[in-house]
Enzyme design. Structure first.
Site, PDB file in Angstrom:
ATOM      1  N   LYS A   9       0.839  -1.216   0.000  1.00 25.63           N
ATOM      2  CA  LYS A   9       0.000   0.000   0.000  1.00 25.63           C
ATOM      3  C   LYS A   9       0.877   1.271   0.000  1.00 25.63           C
ATOM      4  O   LYS A   9       0.662   2.177  -0.799  1.00 25.63           O
ATOM      5  CB  LYS A   9      -0.963  -0.008   1.207  1.00 25.63           C
ATOM      6  CG  LYS A   9      -1.915  -1.213   1.210  1.00 25.63           C
ATOM      7  CD  LYS A   9      -2.906  -1.190   2.346  1.00 25.63           C
ATOM      8  CE  LYS A   9      -2.314  -1.354   3.725  1.00 25.63           C
ATOM      9  NZ  LYS A   9      -1.602  -2.642   3.964  1.00 25.63           N
ATOM     10  N   ARG A  53     -10.382   0.087   8.330  1.00 28.26           N
ATOM     11  CA  ARG A  53      -9.945  -1.300   8.407  1.00 28.26           C
ATOM     12  C   ARG A  53     -10.812  -2.183   9.300  1.00 28.26           C
ATOM     13  O   ARG A  53     -10.440  -3.324   9.588  1.00 28.26           O
ATOM     14  CB  ARG A  53      -8.470  -1.461   8.719  1.00 28.26           C
ATOM     15  CG  ARG A  53      -7.822  -0.849   9.815  1.00 28.26           C
ATOM     16  CD  ARG A  53      -6.399  -1.370   9.974  1.00 28.26           C
ATOM     17  NE  ARG A  53      -5.406  -0.514   9.405  1.00 28.26           N
ATOM     18  CZ  ARG A  53      -4.193  -0.892   9.069  1.00 28.26           C
ATOM     19  NH1 ARG A  53      -3.784  -2.115   9.245  1.00 28.26           N
ATOM     20  NH2 ARG A  53      -3.340  -0.053   8.556  1.00 28.26           N
ATOM     21  N   ARG A  56      11.724  -5.594   4.732  1.00 28.50           N
ATOM     22  CA  ARG A  56      11.388  -4.168   4.587  1.00 28.50           C
ATOM     23  C   ARG A  56      12.300  -3.301   5.467  1.00 28.50           C
ATOM     24  O   ARG A  56      12.594  -3.641   6.601  1.00 28.50           O
ATOM     25  CB  ARG A  56       9.938  -3.910   5.000  1.00 28.50           C
ATOM     26  CG  ARG A  56       9.644  -2.410   5.082  1.00 28.50           C
ATOM     27  CD  ARG A  56       8.210  -2.074   5.146  1.00 28.50           C
ATOM     28  NE  ARG A  56       7.503  -2.655   6.268  1.00 28.50           N
ATOM     29  CZ  ARG A  56       6.182  -2.581   6.427  1.00 28.50           C
ATOM     30  NH1 ARG A  56       5.448  -1.964   5.529  1.00 28.50           N
ATOM     31  NH2 ARG A  56       5.596  -3.131   7.457  1.00 28.50           N
ATOM     32  N   ARG A  87      10.962  -1.983  10.967  1.00 32.51           N
ATOM     33  CA  ARG A  87       9.848  -1.649  11.863  1.00 32.51           C
ATOM     34  C   ARG A  87       9.718  -2.662  13.000  1.00 32.51           C
ATOM     35  O   ARG A  87       9.873  -3.851  12.779  1.00 32.51           O
ATOM     36  CB  ARG A  87       8.538  -1.565  11.056  1.00 32.51           C
ATOM     37  CG  ARG A  87       8.224  -0.148  10.620  1.00 32.51           C
ATOM     38  CD  ARG A  87       7.105  -0.044   9.646  1.00 32.51           C
ATOM     39  NE  ARG A  87       5.871  -0.713  10.029  1.00 32.51           N
ATOM     40  CZ  ARG A  87       4.751  -0.624   9.313  1.00 32.51           C
ATOM     41  NH1 ARG A  87       4.714   0.117   8.216  1.00 32.51           N
ATOM     42  NH2 ARG A  87       3.656  -1.253   9.683  1.00 32.51           N
ATOM     43  N   ARG A 118      -0.655  -9.951  12.824  1.00 40.11           N
ATOM     44  CA  ARG A 118      -1.288  -8.930  11.972  1.00 40.11           C
ATOM     45  C   ARG A 118      -2.085  -9.584  10.839  1.00 40.11           C
ATOM     46  O   ARG A 118      -3.161  -9.111  10.462  1.00 40.11           O
ATOM     47  CB  ARG A 118      -0.214  -7.994  11.389  1.00 40.11           C
ATOM     48  CG  ARG A 118       0.345  -7.036  12.435  1.00 40.11           C
ATOM     49  CD  ARG A 118       1.690  -6.483  12.033  1.00 40.11           C
ATOM     50  NE  ARG A 118       1.655  -5.626  10.857  1.00 40.11           N
ATOM     51  CZ  ARG A 118       2.732  -5.318  10.142  1.00 40.11           C
ATOM     52  NH1 ARG A 118       3.917  -5.814  10.462  1.00 40.11           N
ATOM     53  NH2 ARG A 118       2.619  -4.522   9.121  1.00 40.11           N
TER      54      ARG A 118
HETATM   55  P1  AP5 Z   1       4.692  -1.662   1.888  1.00 40.95           P
HETATM   56  O1  AP5 Z   1       4.412  -0.785   0.744  1.00 40.95           O
HETATM   57  O2  AP5 Z   1       5.399  -1.085   3.077  1.00 40.95           O
HETATM   58  O3  AP5 Z   1       3.376  -2.463   2.339  1.00 40.95           O
HETATM   59  P2  AP5 Z   1       2.092  -1.937   3.121  1.00 40.95           P
HETATM   60  O4  AP5 Z   1       0.923  -2.632   2.525  1.00 40.95           O
HETATM   61  O5  AP5 Z   1       2.066  -0.454   3.183  1.00 40.95           O
HETATM   62  O6  AP5 Z   1       2.420  -2.580   4.538  1.00 40.95           O
HETATM   63  P3  AP5 Z   1       2.184  -2.066   6.015  1.00 40.95           P
HETATM   64  O7  AP5 Z   1       2.915  -3.062   6.893  1.00 40.95           O
HETATM   65  O8  AP5 Z   1       2.582  -0.630   6.198  1.00 40.95           O
HETATM   66  O9  AP5 Z   1       0.652  -2.228   6.156  1.00 40.95           O
HETATM   67  P4  AP5 Z   1      -0.132  -2.345   7.463  1.00 40.95           P
HETATM   68  O10 AP5 Z   1      -1.528  -2.160   6.992  1.00 40.95           O
HETATM   69  O11 AP5 Z   1       0.155  -3.573   8.244  1.00 40.95           O
HETATM   70  O12 AP5 Z   1       0.485  -1.199   8.379  1.00 40.95           O
HETATM   71  P5  AP5 Z   1       0.113   0.317   8.658  1.00 40.95           P
HETATM   72  O13 AP5 Z   1       1.353   1.069   8.651  1.00 40.95           O
HETATM   73  O14 AP5 Z   1      -1.037   0.770   7.847  1.00 40.95           O
HETATM   74  O15 AP5 Z   1       5.557  -2.913   1.319  1.00 40.95           O
HETATM   75  C1  AP5 Z   1       6.067  -3.909   2.176  1.00 40.95           C
HETATM   76  C2  AP5 Z   1       7.470  -4.343   1.696  1.00 40.95           C
HETATM   77  O16 AP5 Z   1       7.345  -5.017   0.447  1.00 40.95           O
HETATM   78  C3  AP5 Z   1       8.431  -3.175   1.435  1.00 40.95           C
HETATM   79  O17 AP5 Z   1       9.721  -3.581   1.800  1.00 40.95           O
HETATM   80  C4  AP5 Z   1       8.356  -2.944  -0.088  1.00 40.95           C
HETATM   81  O18 AP5 Z   1       9.562  -2.417  -0.613  1.00 40.95           O
HETATM   82  C5  AP5 Z   1       8.082  -4.351  -0.584  1.00 40.95           C
HETATM   83  N1  AP5 Z   1       7.203  -4.390  -1.766  1.00 40.95           N
HETATM   84  C6  AP5 Z   1       6.048  -3.666  -1.939  1.00 40.95           C
HETATM   85  N2  AP5 Z   1       5.490  -3.999  -3.122  1.00 40.95           N
HETATM   86  C7  AP5 Z   1       6.287  -4.958  -3.669  1.00 40.95           C
HETATM   87  C8  AP5 Z   1       6.229  -5.703  -4.901  1.00 40.95           C
HETATM   88  N3  AP5 Z   1       5.217  -5.537  -5.775  1.00 40.95           N
HETATM   89  N4  AP5 Z   1       7.220  -6.593  -5.141  1.00 40.95           N
HETATM   90  C9  AP5 Z   1       8.231  -6.788  -4.234  1.00 40.95           C
HETATM   91  N5  AP5 Z   1       8.346  -6.110  -3.083  1.00 40.95           N
HETATM   92  C10 AP5 Z   1       7.381  -5.202  -2.803  1.00 40.95           C
HETATM   93  O19 AP5 Z   1      -0.443   0.198  10.165  1.00 40.95           O
HETATM   94  C11 AP5 Z   1       0.410  -0.212  11.215  1.00 40.95           C
HETATM   95  C12 AP5 Z   1      -0.424  -0.506  12.452  1.00 40.95           C
HETATM   96  O20 AP5 Z   1      -1.102   0.692  12.872  1.00 40.95           O
HETATM   97  C13 AP5 Z   1      -1.549  -1.540  12.264  1.00 40.95           C
HETATM   98  O21 AP5 Z   1      -1.087  -2.855  12.419  1.00 40.95           O
HETATM   99  C14 AP5 Z   1      -2.510  -1.126  13.392  1.00 40.95           C
HETATM  100  O22 AP5 Z   1      -2.051  -1.599  14.629  1.00 40.95           O
HETATM  101  C15 AP5 Z   1      -2.390   0.392  13.407  1.00 40.95           C
HETATM  102  N6  AP5 Z   1      -3.421   1.016  12.551  1.00 40.95           N
HETATM  103  C16 AP5 Z   1      -3.213   1.689  11.383  1.00 40.95           C
HETATM  104  N7  AP5 Z   1      -4.377   2.115  10.862  1.00 40.95           N
HETATM  105  C17 AP5 Z   1      -5.351   1.713  11.712  1.00 40.95           C
HETATM  106  C18 AP5 Z   1      -6.772   1.833  11.712  1.00 40.95           C
HETATM  107  N8  AP5 Z   1      -7.415   2.442  10.698  1.00 40.95           N
HETATM  108  N9  AP5 Z   1      -7.465   1.278  12.732  1.00 40.95           N
HETATM  109  C19 AP5 Z   1      -6.846   0.645  13.750  1.00 40.95           C
HETATM  110  N10 AP5 Z   1      -5.491   0.491  13.816  1.00 40.95           N
HETATM  111  C20 AP5 Z   1      -4.750   1.021  12.800  1.00 40.95           C
END
Ligand code: AP5
Length: 213
Positions: free
Chosen positions: A14, A88, A127, A160, A171
């Site tokens: 994402k 989410r 990552r 992270r 997760r």
């Molecule tokens: P990346 O782009 O970082 O993936 P992502 O989908 O953004 O992953 P996140 O871990 O950030 O998602 P998440 O939803 O768990 O966490 P968030 O920060 O939102 O890519 C991942 C890796 O793969 C990178 O190294 C990249 O280079 C590589 N990659 C990407 N695409 C690729 C491809 N096509 N091919 C090869 N490699 C690739 O949230 C964190 C925490 O915050 C949550 O767990 C929760 O506790 C809390 N939180 C956030 N929002 C809420 C909410 N709305 N409600 C409640 N809690 C929340």
């Protein structure tokens, strides 16, 4: 106001996709990034959120919705948002629907990044993110020019704290229980556009850009 939602499991890409969608005039809004800012600032919210995040749990719906409501209150009518990680839960969907009426926000589409668990574990283990600007890299699939140093601003790269094997598995479980139900909800509304997120970074980004044309 208009919005596009990016939906997908942790590590599906994402943030990586959001980096290019910003060029289309969308403001990237990641609730995960907002929470990590609070953690860095050591606010009350950040201290609480940090503990939940490191255990693979969500912050409360009130906290997540509150951050988005504050953003909408301070934005003008022409704003275009790319929501990454919000909503989410089905309860957050309800709140978004309510806020949409209140702020005349139209949800244009939901882009779903589909990615199997084994690919996700490989991605999150490798990552690395910049500790100042947050740019996301991967040691194999998207490395920096210099080891451990961000290409954009020279910041240090960090792994992270929620990218441990234990927390990644937690997760993924929480995603399938609490977030995956949103897929059927938005399918029924005919808003979902699915992308195969196992493709290369460039191909996934191109497919997402096509959705915004
Ligand atoms: P990346 O782009 O970082 O993936 P992502 O989908 O953004 O992953 P996140 O871990 O950030 O998602 P998440 O939803 O768990 O966490 P968030 O920060 O939102 O890519 C991942 C890796 O793969 C990178 O190294 C990249 O280079 C590589 N990659 C990407 N695409 C690729 C491809 N096509 N091919 C090869 N490699 C690739 O949230 C964190 C925490 O915050 C949550 O767990 C929760 O506790 C809390 N939180 C956030 N929002 C809420 C909410 N709305 N409600 C409640 N809690 C929340």
């Amino acid at each position: 106001m208009n919005a596009v939602v990016l939906l997908g499991p942790p590590g599906s890409g994402k943030s990586t996709v959001s980096e290019v969608l910003g060029n289309k005039g969308y403001q990237h809004v990641s609730t995960g990034d907002m929470l990590r800012d609070q953690i860095r600032l050591k606010t009350q919210l950040g201290i609480k959120a940090g503990k939940l995040i490191d255990h693979g749990r969500f912050v409360s719906d009130e906290v997540a919705v509150g951050m988005i409501q504050e953003l909408l209150e301070g934005s003008d009518a022409s704003a275009k948002f790319l929501f990454d990680g919000f909503p989410r839960t089905l309860s957050q969907v309800d709140s978004l629907n309510t806020m949409a009426k209140l702020f005349e926000l139209q949800l244009d589409k939901v882009i779903l990044l589909e990615c199997p668990d084994e690919v996700i574990i490989d991605r999150l283990s490798g990552r690395r993110s910049c500790d100042t600007c947050g740019t996301v890299y991967h040691i194999k699939y998207n490395p920096t020019a210099r080891d451990g140093v961000c290409d954009i601003d020279g910041g240090n790269l960090v792994h992270r704290t929620d990218d441990t094997e234990y927390t990644i598995k937690k997760r993924l479980k929480v995603y399938s229980k609490r977030t995956a139900p949103l897929i059927n909800y938005y399918k029924a509304k005919k808003l979902i556009h699915t992308i195969d997120a196992t493709m290369s970074i460039d191909n996934v980004r191109d497919a997402a850009l096509e959705q915004l044309n």
